[in-house]
Scaffold this motif. Structure first.
Motif, PDB file in Angstrom:
ATOM      1  N   TRP A  82      40.718  54.391  44.331  1.00 59.18           N
ATOM      2  CA  TRP A  82      41.855  55.205  44.433  1.00 59.18           C
ATOM      3  C   TRP A  82      42.695  54.440  45.604  1.00 59.18           C
ATOM      4  N   ASP A  83      42.572  53.113  45.517  1.00 61.49           N
ATOM      5  CA  ASP A  83      43.242  52.192  46.360  1.00 61.49           C
ATOM      6  C   ASP A  83      43.207  52.296  47.839  1.00 61.49           C
ATOM      7  N   VAL A  84      42.192  52.925  48.280  1.00 64.05           N
ATOM      8  CA  VAL A  84      41.903  53.072  49.730  1.00 64.05           C
ATOM      9  C   VAL A  84      41.149  51.925  50.058  1.00 64.05           C
ATOM     10  N   VAL A  85      41.563  51.131  51.022  1.00 62.07           N
ATOM     11  CA  VAL A  85      40.986  50.212  51.490  1.00 62.07           C
ATOM     12  C   VAL A  85      41.014  50.329  53.157  1.00 62.07           C
ATOM     13  N   SER A  86      39.855  50.090  53.809  1.00 59.52           N
ATOM     14  CA  SER A  86      39.690  50.307  55.093  1.00 59.52           C
ATOM     15  C   SER A  86      38.936  49.136  56.033  1.00 59.52           C
ATOM     16  N   HIS A  87      39.435  49.047  57.017  1.00 60.40           N
ATOM     17  CA  HIS A  87      38.748  48.241  57.945  1.00 60.40           C
ATOM     18  C   HIS A  87      38.223  48.855  59.373  1.00 60.40           C
ATOM     19  N   THR A  88      36.966  48.675  59.831  1.00 59.58           N
ATOM     20  CA  THR A  88      36.607  49.304  60.803  1.00 59.58           C
ATOM     21  C   THR A  88      35.873  48.180  61.695  1.00 59.58           C
ATOM     22  N   ALA A  89      36.315  48.064  62.912  1.00 60.14           N
ATOM     23  CA  ALA A  89      35.946  47.124  64.070  1.00 60.14           C
ATOM     24  C   ALA A  89      35.415  47.961  65.364  1.00 60.14           C
ATOM     25  N   ASP A  90      34.035  47.830  65.673  1.00 55.94           N
ATOM     26  CA  ASP A  90      33.460  48.553  66.683  1.00 55.94           C
ATOM     27  C   ASP A  90      32.874  47.478  67.896  1.00 55.94           C
ATOM     28  N   ILE A  91      33.166  47.642  69.161  1.00 62.08           N
ATOM     29  CA  ILE A  91      32.535  46.653  70.062  1.00 62.08           C
ATOM     30  C   ILE A  91      32.151  47.598  71.319  1.00 62.08           C
ATOM     31  N   GLN A 104      28.710  51.350  79.739  1.00 66.63           N
ATOM     32  CA  GLN A 104      28.894  50.652  78.378  1.00 66.63           C
ATOM     33  C   GLN A 104      30.375  51.114  77.945  1.00 66.63           C
ATOM     34  N   PRO A 105      31.459  50.204  78.171  1.00 65.56           N
ATOM     35  CA  PRO A 105      32.675  50.701  77.557  1.00 65.56           C
ATOM     36  C   PRO A 105      32.566  50.172  76.098  1.00 65.56           C
ATOM     37  N   ARG A 106      33.599  50.874  75.442  1.00 66.09           N
ATOM     38  CA  ARG A 106      33.569  50.839  73.877  1.00 66.09           C
ATOM     39  C   ARG A 106      34.912  50.556  73.411  1.00 66.09           C
ATOM     40  N   TYR A 107      35.058  49.967  72.300  1.00 65.36           N
ATOM     41  CA  TYR A 107      36.423  50.059  71.881  1.00 65.36           C
ATOM     42  C   TYR A 107      36.404  50.164  70.120  1.00 65.36           C
ATOM     43  N   ARG A 108      37.122  50.949  69.426  1.00 67.17           N
ATOM     44  CA  ARG A 108      36.931  51.027  67.831  1.00 67.17           C
ATOM     45  C   ARG A 108      38.295  50.901  67.341  1.00 67.17           C
ATOM     46  N   TYR A 109      38.367  50.161  66.239  1.00 61.75           N
ATOM     47  CA  TYR A 109      39.699  50.034  65.583  1.00 61.75           C
ATOM     48  C   TYR A 109      39.419  50.478  64.138  1.00 61.75           C
ATOM     49  N   TYR A 110      40.184  51.263  63.638  1.00 61.31           N
ATOM     50  CA  TYR A 110      40.179  51.918  62.439  1.00 61.31           C
ATOM     51  C   TYR A 110      41.651  51.494  61.782  1.00 61.31           C
ATOM     52  N   GLN A 111      41.488  50.774  60.474  1.00 59.96           N
ATOM     53  CA  GLN A 111      42.944  50.881  59.700  1.00 59.96           C
ATOM     54  C   GLN A 111      42.810  51.338  58.224  1.00 59.96           C
ATOM     55  N   GLU A 141      47.642  56.757  54.542  1.00 56.56           N
ATOM     56  CA  GLU A 141      47.660  55.676  55.518  1.00 56.56           C
ATOM     57  C   GLU A 141      47.721  55.928  56.978  1.00 56.56           C
ATOM     58  N   MET A 142      46.531  55.282  57.661  1.00 60.51           N
ATOM     59  CA  MET A 142      46.406  55.418  59.082  1.00 60.51           C
ATOM     60  C   MET A 142      45.646  54.321  59.861  1.00 60.51           C
ATOM     61  N   VAL A 143      46.008  54.383  61.145  1.00 57.25           N
ATOM     62  CA  VAL A 143      45.571  53.379  62.156  1.00 57.25           C
ATOM     63  C   VAL A 143      44.976  54.113  63.304  1.00 57.25           C
ATOM     64  N   THR A 144      43.827  54.081  63.792  1.00 59.20           N
ATOM     65  CA  THR A 144      43.530  54.717  64.898  1.00 59.20           C
ATOM     66  C   THR A 144      42.585  53.728  66.041  1.00 59.20           C
ATOM     67  N   GLN A 145      42.654  54.129  67.099  1.00 61.53           N
ATOM     68  CA  GLN A 145      42.014  53.430  68.071  1.00 61.53           C
ATOM     69  C   GLN A 145      41.291  54.177  68.857  1.00 61.53           C
ATOM     70  N   THR A 146      39.872  54.013  69.328  1.00 58.55           N
ATOM     71  CA  THR A 146      39.282  54.709  70.257  1.00 58.55           C
ATOM     72  C   THR A 146      38.666  54.243  71.178  1.00 58.55           C
TER      73      THR A 146
END
Length: 165
Positions: A82-91, A104-111, A141-146
């Motif tokens: 469906w042409d959906v491409v996503s990247h998720t990084a979590d630290i 424990q701090p956390r950062y998550r990026y999703y695009q 289309e979306m970009v989120t940060q947690t």
């Protein structure tokens, strides 16, 4: 360290029966409230998704133990027909505070890119020619940060207590 590859294929009715797409006037951009051919009848279109979805995901997770602390990092790459491409990084970085407590701090990026048939709305002129369409924001289309923070304490019996924001 962990590596995963996931493949999924779904076939059949993939529409969300509660999702509709607004039909707007091609000149003004205003929502068309009433069908001129049938006064009083609302104009909208139920979403129409393709009959199958073929998707893949690569996942990498690693945990590194430092002297006292540890860091956990994961990355996921997803793509589908469906042409959906996503990247998720979590630290997550776990600080050992002493007396068994940790912070424990956390950062998550999703695009994510949009599905090829995602549309917020369609015009009255396009309506007869649309084969697939969805206004479901989860396909847009979306970009989120947690950002997060967790404090906790494990117990010798295997239990633990934690507070997460």
């Amino acid at each position: 360290m962990q590596f995963n590859y996931t493949h999924a294929y779904r076939d059949g009715y993939l529409n969300d029966p509660y999702k509709i797409v607004s039909v707007v006037d091609s000149v003004t951009g205003d929502n068309i409230i009433s069908d001129p051919a049938a006064p009083g009848k609302n104009v909208y279109l139920n979403e129409k998704r393709p009959e199958y979805r073929n998707n893949n995901a690569l996942y990498w997770n690693t945990i590194v133990h430092l002297r006292k602390d540890s860091v956990r990092f994961s990355y996921r790459y997803f793509w589908d027909n469906w042409d959906v491409v996503s990247h998720t990084a979590d630290i997550k970085y776990r600080f050992e505070l002493g007396a068994g407590f940790y912070l424990q701090p956390r950062y998550r990026y999703y695009q994510q890119s949009a599905a090829y048939f995602y549309r917020h709305s369609i015009t009255d002129i396009e309506r007869p020619d649309i084969k697939y369409v969805s206004a479901d924001y989860r396909l847009g289309e979306m970009v989120t940060q947690t950002y997060g923070l967790k404090i906790g304490k494990p117990f010798k019996d295997g239990g633990n207590i934690s507070l997460r924001v």
